[in-house]
Design a protein around this motif. Structure first.
Motif, mmCIF file in Angstrom:
data_model
loop_
_atom_site.group_PDB
_atom_site.id
_atom_site.type_symbol
_atom_site.label_atom_id
_atom_site.label_comp_id
_atom_site.label_asym_id
_atom_site.label_seq_id
_atom_site.Cartn_x
_atom_site.Cartn_y
_atom_site.Cartn_z
ATOM 1 N N GLY A 157 -14.391 -5.514 -1.434
ATOM 2 C CA GLY A 157 -14.335 -5.224 -2.888
ATOM 3 C C GLY A 157 -13.467 -4.038 -3.754
ATOM 4 N N ILE A 158 -12.528 -3.850 -2.984
ATOM 5 C CA ILE A 158 -11.482 -2.640 -3.515
ATOM 6 C C ILE A 158 -10.218 -3.425 -3.789
ATOM 7 N N ALA A 159 -9.555 -2.702 -4.671
ATOM 8 C CA ALA A 159 -8.304 -2.835 -4.935
ATOM 9 C C ALA A 159 -7.017 -2.831 -4.015
ATOM 10 N N VAL A 160 -5.966 -3.549 -3.862
ATOM 11 C CA VAL A 160 -4.822 -3.319 -3.323
ATOM 12 C C VAL A 160 -3.661 -3.768 -4.240
ATOM 13 N N GLY A 161 -2.536 -2.752 -4.015
ATOM 14 C CA GLY A 161 -1.576 -2.936 -4.678
ATOM 15 C C GLY A 161 -0.189 -2.558 -3.958
ATOM 16 N N PHE A 162 0.956 -3.393 -4.556
ATOM 17 C CA PHE A 162 2.221 -3.287 -3.673
ATOM 18 C C PHE A 162 3.162 -3.047 -4.885
ATOM 19 N N GLU A 163 4.333 -2.537 -4.470
ATOM 20 C CA GLU A 163 5.438 -2.455 -5.508
ATOM 21 C C GLU A 163 5.886 -3.598 -5.904
ATOM 22 N N PRO A 164 6.483 -3.927 -7.103
ATOM 23 C CA PRO A 164 7.257 -4.986 -7.525
ATOM 24 C C PRO A 164 8.337 -5.515 -6.779
ATOM 25 N N GLU A 165 9.159 -4.727 -6.169
ATOM 26 C CA GLU A 165 10.325 -4.975 -5.114
ATOM 27 C C GLU A 165 9.500 -5.975 -3.925
ATOM 28 N N LEU A 166 8.553 -5.218 -3.518
ATOM 29 C CA LEU A 166 7.907 -5.867 -2.115
ATOM 30 C C LEU A 166 7.362 -7.239 -2.633
ATOM 31 N N LEU A 167 6.543 -7.507 -3.827
ATOM 32 C CA LEU A 167 6.117 -8.480 -4.301
ATOM 33 C C LEU A 167 7.117 -9.704 -4.670
ATOM 34 N N ASP A 168 8.064 -9.276 -5.003
ATOM 35 C CA ASP A 168 9.326 -10.089 -5.497
ATOM 36 C C ASP A 168 9.715 -10.761 -4.088
ATOM 37 N N VAL A 169 9.993 -10.228 -3.002
ATOM 38 C CA VAL A 169 10.475 -10.771 -1.840
ATOM 39 C C VAL A 169 9.221 -11.430 -0.955
#
Length: 217
Positions: A157-169
């Protein structure tokens, strides 16, 4: 370790033709995904281990067991070791989070070894009949740990985030995962795609790979 790679070269997918050749440091992106998974898992307590996860049939303990085993399996593959026994589940002991953290350190060290990108990786869980080029194998590992970071975070029940560059790939790799009957086979890595609209880039990735972004609904 920058290389020109065809990111979608994971399998035949009619939705994503052979496109997007780009300059990607996939080893570094994979390391960021793995470290994020460690940071998320570190927030779990012993009381959380029986929680259900977005991975059907797995508790958090079962998911961490799978993630730990995969790290050791991929590390062995990076050294050219193809014994299927290396992929058998490993007990996590009294401290599942520390056991997971140790496995992450192990695979990151293996992938950082000199010459690793020139090797072929035997992956008996994917295809026992042929090894895979390093970049493709690391791509398998990378997308797994983007999604598993989300799995663990959603379980807790927590948030997780990734940088846009990583998510694009990651989105390109996700779109390259084969669809159709391969998603329905026993032991398939990903379930069929679920309907998705709106939300974040990470929501789109997990939906493509068979998770509901609204889980547990």
């Amino acid at each position: 370790m920058h290389m020109n790679i065809e990111v979608p070269a994971m399998g035949a997918n009619p939705r994503e033709p052979n496109a997007l050749t780009t300059e990607v440091d996939l080893v570094a992106l994979n390391a960021r995904a793995v470290r994020t998974s460690v940071d998320v898992a570190a927030q779990a307590t012993a009381a959380d281990m029986d929680r259900p996860t977005p991975c059907a049939g797995w508790t958090l303990h079962g998911l961490l067991t799978h993630m730990t085993t995969q790290h050791y399996g991929f590390a062995a593959a990076s050294r050219g070791e193809g014994d299927p026994a290396l992929w058998k589940p490993r007990p996590l002991g009294d401290d599942p989070v520390e056991a997971y953290r140790a496995s992450a350190r192990h695979v990151l060290a293996a992938f950082a070894a000199d010459g690793v990108l020139d090797r072929m990786f035997p992956l008996p869980e994917v295809d026992a009949g042929r090894p895979f080029p390093a970049m493709r194998a690391i791509g398998f590992h990378f997308i797994d740990y983007v999604v598993h970071s989300w799995d663990v975070a959603r379980t807790l029940g927590i948030a997780v985030g990734f940088e846009p560059e990583l998510l694009d790939v990651a989105l390109v790799v996700a779109r390259a995962v084969p669809v159709g009957d391969a998603r329905l086979a026993p032991g398939a890595a990903f379930a069929p795609e679920v309907s998705w609209s709106g939300g974040s880039r990470l929501d789109e990735i997990v939906a493509i790979l068979g998770r509901s972004p609204a889980w547990p609904r």
